[in-house]
Design a protein around this motif. Structure first.
Motif, PDB file in Angstrom:
ATOM      1  N   PRO A  45     124.091  72.743  62.346  1.00 27.52           N
ATOM      2  CA  PRO A  45     122.989  72.966  61.379  1.00 27.52           C
ATOM      3  C   PRO A  45     122.471  74.401  61.479  1.00 27.52           C
ATOM      4  CG  PRO A  45     122.229  71.691  63.257  1.00 27.52           C
ATOM      5  CD  PRO A  45     123.675  71.963  63.515  1.00 27.52           C
ATOM      6  N   GLU A  46     123.317  75.330  61.057  1.00 28.31           N
ATOM      7  CA  GLU A  46     123.060  76.750  61.323  1.00 28.31           C
ATOM      8  C   GLU A  46     121.778  77.266  60.651  1.00 28.31           C
ATOM      9  OE1 GLU A  46     126.714  78.975  61.283  1.00 28.31           O
ATOM     10  OE2 GLU A  46     125.664  80.848  60.874  1.00 28.31           O
ATOM     11  N   ARG A  47     121.603  76.903  59.365  1.00 31.37           N
ATOM     12  CA  ARG A  47     120.435  77.429  58.651  1.00 31.37           C
ATOM     13  C   ARG A  47     119.139  76.900  59.269  1.00 31.37           C
ATOM     14  NH1 ARG A  47     119.877  77.590  52.218  1.00 31.37           N
ATOM     15  NH2 ARG A  47     121.860  78.621  52.519  1.00 31.37           N
ATOM     16  N   LYS A  48     119.139  75.593  59.577  1.00 29.36           N
ATOM     17  CA  LYS A  48     117.957  74.965  60.166  1.00 29.36           C
ATOM     18  C   LYS A  48     117.633  75.637  61.519  1.00 29.36           C
ATOM     19  CE  LYS A  48     116.324  70.301  60.567  1.00 29.36           C
ATOM     20  NZ  LYS A  48     116.621  68.969  60.969  1.00 29.36           N
ATOM     21  N   TYR A  49     118.686  75.932  62.257  1.00 31.56           N
ATOM     22  CA  TYR A  49     118.498  76.529  63.590  1.00 31.56           C
ATOM     23  C   TYR A  49     117.932  77.951  63.467  1.00 31.56           C
ATOM     24  CZ  TYR A  49     119.278  77.203  68.583  1.00 31.56           C
ATOM     25  OH  TYR A  49     119.083  77.421  69.939  1.00 31.56           O
ATOM     26  N   VAL A  50     118.447  78.697  62.490  1.00 38.52           N
ATOM     27  CA  VAL A  50     117.936  80.067  62.290  1.00 38.52           C
ATOM     28  C   VAL A  50     116.440  80.006  61.966  1.00 38.52           C
ATOM     29  CG1 VAL A  50     118.068  82.127  60.813  1.00 38.52           C
ATOM     30  CG2 VAL A  50     120.164  81.050  61.641  1.00 38.52           C
ATOM     31  N   ASN A  51     116.047  79.043  61.109  1.00 43.65           N
ATOM     32  CA  ASN A  51     114.617  78.901  60.783  1.00 43.65           C
ATOM     33  C   ASN A  51     113.802  78.588  62.027  1.00 43.65           C
ATOM     34  OD1 ASN A  51     115.149  79.398  58.129  1.00 43.65           O
ATOM     35  ND2 ASN A  51     115.277  77.228  57.542  1.00 43.65           N
ATOM     36  N   ALA A  52     114.357  77.726  62.888  1.00 45.16           N
ATOM     37  CA  ALA A  52     113.638  77.362  64.124  1.00 45.16           C
ATOM     38  C   ALA A  52     113.500  78.586  65.036  1.00 45.16           C
ATOM     39  CB  ALA A  52     114.390  76.238  64.840  1.00 45.16           C
ATOM     40  N   LEU A  53     114.531  79.414  65.080  1.00 45.43           N
ATOM     41  CA  LEU A  53     114.466  80.629  65.914  1.00 45.43           C
ATOM     42  C   LEU A  53     113.367  81.569  65.409  1.00 45.43           C
ATOM     43  CD1 LEU A  53     118.273  81.489  66.433  1.00 45.43           C
ATOM     44  CD2 LEU A  53     116.718  80.502  68.106  1.00 45.43           C
TER      45      LEU A  53
END
Ligand SMILES: C[S@@+](CC[C@H](N)C(=O)[O-])C[C@H]1O[C@@H](n2cnc3c(N)ncnc32)[C@H](O)[C@@H]1O
Ligand code: SF4
Length: 395
Positions: A45-53
């Motif tokens: 879930p790359e996009r979701k993870y980038v948002n979390a970062l």
């Protein structure tokens, strides 16, 4: 014993600031690895993870205290599984929200099988200026035993592609003490690494860690006499080719040390973002040292209601000398003595008796301004560290 009777504290000064960014997924879990890395069974879930970062960066802005980032390290897991666009988004936010020093170092860990020339060019365009390639060994049979997905050929190809992409600051991770390895095999591997011309080599002894497949089914590793010979001849070989050992496992060409890791060992500050990432922060107004940690399991981390959440613990005064020494004395040239008071908030007199005794024992060098081990002390670091344990009465 530590002198706690006349405890004099000093002003804690915020040291340089770095950022560690954890990417927790891998294509396959290696049998020796106990890092917070997870086989990606489904699509990441790359996009979701980038948002979390980005949410993590935003919640940690209080930690910045006017500083700029001197380094960023994308560690894993396998950060090279992410696209250049994702890495670029994260770097842009870090730059906008925190800011970079003029000579900021941005490292990304890459597995040979997960990079292409295009991807490396994208990373470079995103701002990555240093790459750390997980080669482990150039011996195909050993790579197989380590459960790796790449070959010796693809490791060399990855190094050459990184150079072509314009990333000339290259580290390779290499391991020794592999199954049935003898001195000559280990040196051959090292010689191969040297011949690639990279500027930095991280040379780790394979360790068997709990909660790994190797722990339950250990390979037959070389005995300590062979390990000791590999270390002696290996560091000599590296030195002969211009790689100076500046830390237990780190060898670099002149002025090519890793800024990010150097900051850890000099007891600098770092913001830790991403699943399971650790941080260390000096709060000037509160005169406290904090350690932070974020939710470890990637799924739980992504599910948390309060984005950017983390746990913070203050580092007690009694723990600080040991924590400081565990880092500083890993450096072959040690650190300036003044870092001790500036970065732990404790007066030098707190440790002066132990330091005096260690100098008498020939384990620390007898200098006024630098804290550093003798060659004997470097070999027996655990003995030195034992003296800084709060309850230890070893002086
Ligand atoms: C956590 S990995 C991340 C980099 C990347 N995923 C890779 O494996 O190439 C960082 C490095 O730690 C080292 N490492 C991991 N487990 C180890 C172990 N049990 N003993 C020695 N070194 C280890 C490997 O050299 C590896 O390249
Ligand atoms: S060694 Fe690297 S590739 Fe292997 S599981 Fe650990 S982090 Fe992933």
């Amino acid at each position: 014993m530590l002198n706690t009777t006349n405890l004099k504290t000093m002003t804690l000064r915020p040291p340089p600031l770095a950022m560690y960014i954890h990417i927790p997924w891998c294509s396959k879990k290696c049998p020796y690895c106990d890092f917070n890395s997870h086989e990606s069974l489904k699509k990441i879930p790359e996009r979701k993870y980038v948002n979390a970062l980005v949410a993590d960066i935003k919640t940690d802005l209080d930690f910045v205290q006017g500083r700029k980032l001197s380094s960023i390290f994308f560690g894993g897991g396998t950060p090279s599984l992410f696209t250049g666009a994702s890495i670029s988004t994260i770097i842009k936010f870090a730059e906008q929200l925190v800011g970079f020093t003029d000579d900021v170092e941005i490292t990304l860990e890459a597995n040979p099988e997960s990079v292409t020339l295009q991807k490396l060019q994208d990373f470079c365009k995103a701002g990555v200026n240093r790459i750390s390639i997980g080669v482990q060994t150039f011996n195909n049979q050993q790579l197989n035993l380590l459960g790796r997905l790449h070959s010796s050929y693809s490791a060399i190809e990855a190094i050459e592609m990184a150079k072509s992409a314009g990333i000339n600051r290259i580290n390779i991770d290499l391991m020794y003490g592999l199954k049935a390895q003898n001195v000559s095999n280990a040196l051959k591997d090292l010689q191969f690494a040297i011949s690639t011309g990279v500027e930095h080599i991280s040379w780790y002894q394979l360790t068997i860690e709990k909660n790994t497949m190797f722990f339950n089914n250990p390979p037959k590793l070389p005995d300590c006499r062979v390990i000791s010979e590999i270390q002696d001849y290996g560091s000599q070989l590296l030195a002969n080719h211009g790689y100076e050992q500046y830390e237990i496992s780190s060898f670099a060409r002149e002025r090519k040390q890793c800024t990010h890791n150097q900051n850890y060992w000099e007891f600098g500050d770092y913001i830790g973002i991403g699943a399971g990432a650790h941080g260390k922060i000096t709060l000037h107004n509160e005169q406290t040292l904090l350690r932070t940690v974020r939710t470890r399991q990637p799924n739980d981390y992504l599910k948390q209601k309060n984005k950017g959440e983390k746990k913070s613990m203050s580092v007690e005064v009694s723990q600080r000398p040991l924590e400081f020494m565990m880092n500083a004395l890993r450096l072959k040239n040690g650190v300036p003595l003044k870092y001790f008071s500036e970065r732990t908030g404790l007066h030098e007199s707190y440790i002066s008796k132990i330091v005096f005794n260690l100098k008498e024992a020939g384990l620390l060098v007898d200098t006024e301004k630098q804290l550093l081990t003798t060659p004997l002390g470097f070999r027996f670091l655990d003995t030195i560290l034992g003296r800084f344990v709060r309850s230890g009465d070893l002086s």
